[in-house]
Design an enzyme around this catalytic site. Structure first.
Site: not given
Ligand SMILES: O=P(O)(O)OC[C@H]1O[C@H](OP(=O)(O)OP(=O)(O)O)[C@H](O)[C@@H]1O
Ligand SMILES: NC(=O)CC[C@H](N)C(=O)O
Ligand SMILES: [Mg+2]
Length: 495
Positions: A2, A28, A101-102, A257
């Site tokens: 995210c 996201g 995020n995670g 990426y």
């Protein structure tokens, strides 16, 4: 993977948060949300969809307030329903909203503990809601009517003792400010910056520096592993390392990426890392096939464009953008289901016949994960008349699940799992396949950067830095999050 952002400003921050989220959209695509605080009132808008679809003018007007946080979601825990859109909120103590995020790796134990010991109810199957409740509980335990930086840091220390995994977060405390923190291994990225205005200094915390850049903030630094930064409403900044045994192990897949090439993470320019990936890949190609017959290098847009350029340059062959991307289709890999992913590769990419007909083409992609993209692209290259179709991946073979915030939960879904390079080559239908070596990939990101202890390369080597990921954990993860299981979960909510 995210995207998160938090701003302590000198006037309404709604538009800045919106802009920052559009800059983090690549992290996201499933849901987006903003929470702002206007005096002692929280304003919120969150829903499934892209940033541009979730926020309408009427929402933006409602999102008044000088400080706030935002989130774009790529689900890695629980369903993709609207109830799991972030930021999450708890009313006690003070009123706290959080964006994460995670992924937590010990969420099962913590959920049980939260219920049995802390008497707290978790209403969704989101690990982020769990993390927020642990933070809230530990802050509550300080029992201060007006929390000071030291109280927040004491709470943070307890949080790090209770949760494991990868987490970079921003939390908004009503009436007080914003807390940004990063897991003790520094797996997920987080930076902060500031900008001067007529009314004073404004602060922004974000997953990637691109959000700071575009909005006119100067990068101050990365949030350190285990560090918490508390920015008060008057602009006072406090920080402390709140975890023992910290080390910096950033996720290398960000450089392959996820991140935008114009971001700088933990001192690494993503653009530079990708240029080097192309150089190393070209060197390996020349070692393995000194007399190669490649006529043209064609990158798979978007992420492989940078590495593709240096592959071509160092091989001394033409570089051509022979695959055109439909700019209105988002990222394929981060879509939740395989059916959707397959369909969108074809909608997203189209071959320019002129660049393929009668030629030996080397297609370069940043990575091969499930093989969805390369299989279809190779087929398209053949249909466009290519004589030979070679394929090069700027990352090594992805063989192991990710447990720290990338939705690769199931080894069985990875095309490289249990296959040799020759078998993968056959499976994807290429005439030749070459992967980057892991040592080379690490060198591409590590060059000139001494502060990074080690990279999290778990998807390539199966080493999980938090030390708590075993076969049993991976089996559970596979059972709960493989494509079929996710299909069944669909968009269900817990409300
Ligand atoms: O082997 P797969 O499972 O297909 O996954 C790998 C592909 O997915 C990603 O592209 P994506 O379309 O998500 O985004 P991009 O436009 O940034 O390259 C990545 O860049 C590869 O092309
Ligand atoms: N990719 C992420 O960072 C996801 C955050 C969180 N685990 C969720 O699923 O909402
Ligand atoms: Mg791609």
């Amino acid at each position: 993977m995210c995207g998160i952002v938090g701003i302590v400003g000198k006037s309404d921050v709604n538009l800045q948060l919106y802009d920052a989220l559009t800059l983090l959209q690549h992290r996201g695509q499933d849901a987006a949300g903003i929470v702002t605080c206007d005096r002692d009132r929280l304003n919120q808008q969150k829903a499934n969809g892209l940033v541009r679809d979730v926020f309408r003018a009427r929402h933006m007007q409602r999102l008044a307030g000088n400080f706030g946080i935002g989130h774009v979601r790529y689900p890695t825990a629980g369903s993709s329903g609207p109830a799991l859109a972030q930021p999450f909120y708890v009313n006690s103590p003070y009123g706290i909203a959080m964006a994460h995020n995670g992924n937590l790796t010990n969420v099962r134990e913590v959920v049980e503990e939260i219920y049995l010991q802390d008497l707290r109810h978790i209403n969704t199957d989101s690990d982020s809601e769990v993390l927020l409740n642990v933070f809230a509980h530990e802050l509550h335990k300080q029992h201060k009517l007006q929390p000071k930086a030291e109280d927040i840091f004491t709470a943070m220390k307890a949080v790090h003792k209770r949760v494991r995994g990868g987490y970079a977060c921003v939390a908004l405390i009503v009436g007080y400010g914003i807390v940004a923190f990063r897991d003790p291994h520094g797996i997920r990225p987080l930076v902060y910056g500031k900008r001067e205005t007529d009314k004073g200094t404004e602060y922004m915390v974000a997953s990637e520096s691109v959000a700071l850049d575009v909005l006119g903030y100067t990068l101050v630094r990365d949030v350190a592993p285990g560090e918490a930064i508390y920015i008060e409403l008057d602009g006072t900044v406090h920080s402390e390392i709140c975890a023992e045994d910290t080390s910096l192990n950033p996720c290398i897949f960000e450089h392959v990426y996820f991140a935008r090439p114009d971001s700088i993470m933990d001192g690494v320019s993503v653009h530079k890392a990708r240029l080097r990936q192309g150089e190393h890949l070209a060197a390996k190609i020349l070692r393995e096939r000194p007399d190669h017959d490649i006529d043209v290098v064609i990158p798979i847009p978007d992420s492989a464009r940078t590495a593709g350029q240096t592959v071509a340059h160092n091989l001394g062959v033409k570089f051509r953008e022979g695959m055109v991307k439909n700019r209105y289709i988002g990222r394929t890999f981060i879509m939740p289901g395989q059916k959707q992913r397959k369909k969108s590769v074809r909608q997203k990419l189209n071959a320019i016949e002129l660049e393929f007909r009668g030629k030996n083409v080397l297609l370069v992609d940043d990575s091969i994960v499930r093989g969805t993209t390369c299989k279809q692209i190779i087929q398209m290259a053949r249909e466009a008349g290519a004589a030979k179709v070679y394929f090069a991946s700027a990352a090594p073979a992805v063989k192991y699940p990710n447990v720290y915030g990338i939705d690769m939960p199931s080894a069985q879904e990875l095309v490289a799992h249990g296959r040799t390079t020759e078998e993968i080559c056959e499976e994807i239908g290429a005439d030749w396949l070459i992967y980057q070596d892991l040592e080379d990939l690490v060198e591409c990101s590590a060059e000139g950067n001494e502060k990074i202890d080690q990279f999290d390369c778990s998807v390539f080597d199966g080493n999980y830095i938090t030390g708590d990921v075993d076969d049993e954990y991976l089996e559970q993860l596979h059972a709960s999050r493989n494509d079929e299981a996710k299909n069944e979960k669909g968009n269900e909510t817990s409300l």
